[in-house]
Design a protein around this motif. Structure first.
Motif, short mmCIF file in Angstrom:
data_model
loop_
_atom_site.label_atom_id
_atom_site.label_comp_id
_atom_site.label_asym_id
_atom_site.label_seq_id
_atom_site.Cartn_x
_atom_site.Cartn_y
_atom_site.Cartn_z
N SER A 1 0.83 -1.23 0.11
CA SER A 1 0.10 0.03 -0.19
C SER A 1 0.86 1.43 0.01
CB SER A 1 -0.81 0.11 1.35
OG SER A 1 -1.47 1.33 1.36
N PRO B 1 0.52 5.28 3.99
CA PRO B 1 -0.79 5.29 4.72
C PRO B 1 -0.80 5.89 6.07
CG PRO B 1 0.07 2.96 4.45
CD PRO B 1 0.99 3.90 3.65
N SER C 1 -4.91 0.77 -2.96
CA SER C 1 -3.89 1.25 -1.95
C SER C 1 -4.69 1.32 -0.79
CB SER C 1 -3.20 2.60 -2.38
OG SER C 1 -2.53 2.87 -1.17
N SER C 2 -5.90 1.96 -1.04
CA SER C 2 -6.89 2.00 0.18
C SER C 2 -7.33 0.76 0.63
CB SER C 2 -8.18 2.96 -0.17
OG SER C 2 -7.77 4.21 -0.68
N SER D 1 -5.50 -8.27 -4.22
CA SER D 1 -4.96 -6.92 -4.23
C SER D 1 -3.46 -6.79 -4.91
CB SER D 1 -5.03 -5.98 -2.99
OG SER D 1 -6.29 -5.90 -2.54
N LEU E 1 -5.82 -2.07 0.70
CA LEU E 1 -4.80 -2.57 1.35
C LEU E 1 -4.60 -2.14 2.86
CD1 LEU E 1 -2.20 -2.96 -1.39
CD2 LEU E 1 -3.25 -5.19 -0.18
N SER E 2 -4.63 -0.59 2.81
CA SER E 2 -4.25 -0.15 4.20
C SER E 2 -5.38 -0.29 5.13
CB SER E 2 -4.06 1.45 4.00
OG SER E 2 -5.11 1.82 3.49
#
Length: 332
Positions: free
Chosen positions: A73, A88, A243-244, A204, A246-247
C-alpha cells in the motif's frame, strides 16, 4: 539478474527463519523437534500443538500477510504521489480508517449489536477513502510535497485525537481491548480472520502485479504515460482504490501500524538497486511480511511477559530508515 535472485533468496531465507523462531519463542518455548512432529501430524493433540496452531500460527500469518499488504500500500501511494515519503500512516489514511472502525466498535458495544469482520473492512475502507480524498484535494491546491505531508500528518493527528476521545467514552470493561487495538497488534488474530483478510490482500497483490507496467510508465510523468495510450485518470483511481483497500484491511484487523509503508519499499530499492515496479512490487510484498514478522517477534519477546504494541517496534525500526532516506535525498 544475479543480484535480484540473490536478494529474493535472502528474503525467503529470512522469512523461513523468522517463521520458525516465531513458532518457537514465547511465554512457552516450543522445541524445534516438537515443531517438526506437530507439522507432520505426529503430535496433534498436545499442549504444544494447541499453542502452535491456535495461537501462534494465526498471528504469524497475520504478521506476514498484513505486513505485506501494508508495505505494498505504501509503495502504491509513493507511485501515485511520486514521493518516497508518502505512506498510509504518514498521510493520515490509516488514522482515518482507525477513526471509523473505532466509532463502529464503540457504537456496537454501547448498543449491543454484532459487527462482522467484513463490516470492519468496509468501515475502514470508507475511513481510508475519506482521508485519501482530503489528501488528494490538498494535493490539487499545493505543489509542495512537504506541505502535503504536513497536512497528512495533521489530519492523522486529528483522527487519532477523536479516536482516543471515543475510546474514553466506551464501557470500562472494553476500554483496554479498544485501546490495545488502536495501538496496533496482531495478538487477537483468529483463523476466521485469516480466512477473510488473506484473499483480500492476495487479490490486491495480483492486481498490483498486473499494473506494474503502467506504474513504470506513470513514474515518468502523466504526459509520457498518456503518450503510450494509458488512461491516466482511470489508472490513478485504480491505484488509490487498491492502496486504500490494502491499508484499510490491515487497520481493520491489526489497528494502525506505523512506518512499514514508507520504510520497507525504500529498503527494497536499496537491496535490489532498482526502482522498477516489476521488481519492487513483489519485493515490497515479501519484505513487508519479513519486516512485520521480525517486529512482532520483538514486540512479544523484548519485555516478556509484557507485550509492546507493534507500532512501537515498527517505528523504532522504520523511523531511522526514513531519516536516512531524507538525509540522502538532501545530499543528492
Amino acid at each position: 539478474m544475479k543480484r535480484k535472485v540473490f536478494s529474493f533468496g535472502i528474503l525467503i531465507i529470512l522469512l523461513l527463519i523468522l517463521i520458525g523462531v516465531n513458532i518457537n519463542m514465547g511465554s512457552v518455548a516450543i522445541p524445534f523437534l516438537d515443531i517438526k512432529d506437530i507439522i507432520f501430524n505426529k503430535d496433534s493433540s498436545s499442549v504444544y500443538a494447541n499453542i502452535m496452531w491456535q495461537i501462534r500460527m494465526p498471528r504469524i500469518v497475520a504478521s506476514l500477510v498484513l505486513g505485506a499488504g501494508l508495505s505494498l500500500s505504501g509503495y502504491m501511494l509513493q507511485t501515485f504521489f511520486h514521493n518516497p515519503i508518502a505512506g498510509p500512516f504518514v498521510l493520515g489514511i490509516s488514522s482515518g480508517a482507525k477513526l471509523l472502525v473505532a466509532a463502529l466498535m464503540v457504537f456496537s458495544l454501547n448498543f449491543g449489536f454484532y459487527i462482522s469482520s467484513v463490516d470492519m473492512i468496509i468501515t475502514a475502507f470508507l475511513g481510508s477513502l475519506i482521508v485519501t480524498l482530503i489528501v488528494l484535494l490538498v494535493s490539487s491546491k499545493v505543489k509542495n510535497m512537504a506541505v502535503l505531508i504536513v497536512c497528512g500528518v495533521m489530519v492523522g493527528y486529528i483522527c487519532s485525537a477523536v479516536t482516543e476521545l471515543m475510546i474514553s467514552l466506551a464501557d470500562d470493561s472494553n476500554i483496554v481491548n479498544l485501546h490495545n487495538w488502536s495501538l496496533g497488534s496482531f495478538s487477537a488474530t483468529k483463523w476466521s480472520d485469516v480466512m477473510i483478510f488473506t484473499p483480500v490482500i492476495l487479490i490486491s497483490f495480483l492486481i498490483s502485479l498486473v499494473l506494474t507496467k503502467k506504474m513504470e510508465a506513470f513514474s515518468f510523468g502523466d504526459e509520457y504515460a498518456t503518450s503510450l495510450g494509458m488512461n491516466v485518470k482511470m489508472f490513478k483511481i485504480i491505484l488509490i482504490l487498491v492502496s486504500s483497500i490494502l491499508s484499510s484491511t490491515v487497520t481493520a484487523f491489526a489497528g494502525p501500524i506505523s512506518f512499514v509503508g514508507i520504510a520497507v519499499p525504500h529498503i527494497m530499492r536499496e537491496l535490489f538497486k532498482t526502482d522498477r515496479p516489476i521488481i519492487i512490487v513483489p519485493a515490497s510484498f515479501l519484505g513487508g511480511g519479513v519486516f512485520c514478522l521480525l517486529s512482532d517477534l520483538v514486540a512479544r519477546c523484548l519485555l516478556a511477559p509484557r507485550e509492546l504494541s507493534i507500532s512501537t517496534v515498527t517505528a523504532i525500526f522504520g523511523a531511522p530508515v526514513v531519516i536516512m532516506m531524507l538525509l540522502n535525498k538532501k545530499k543528492r
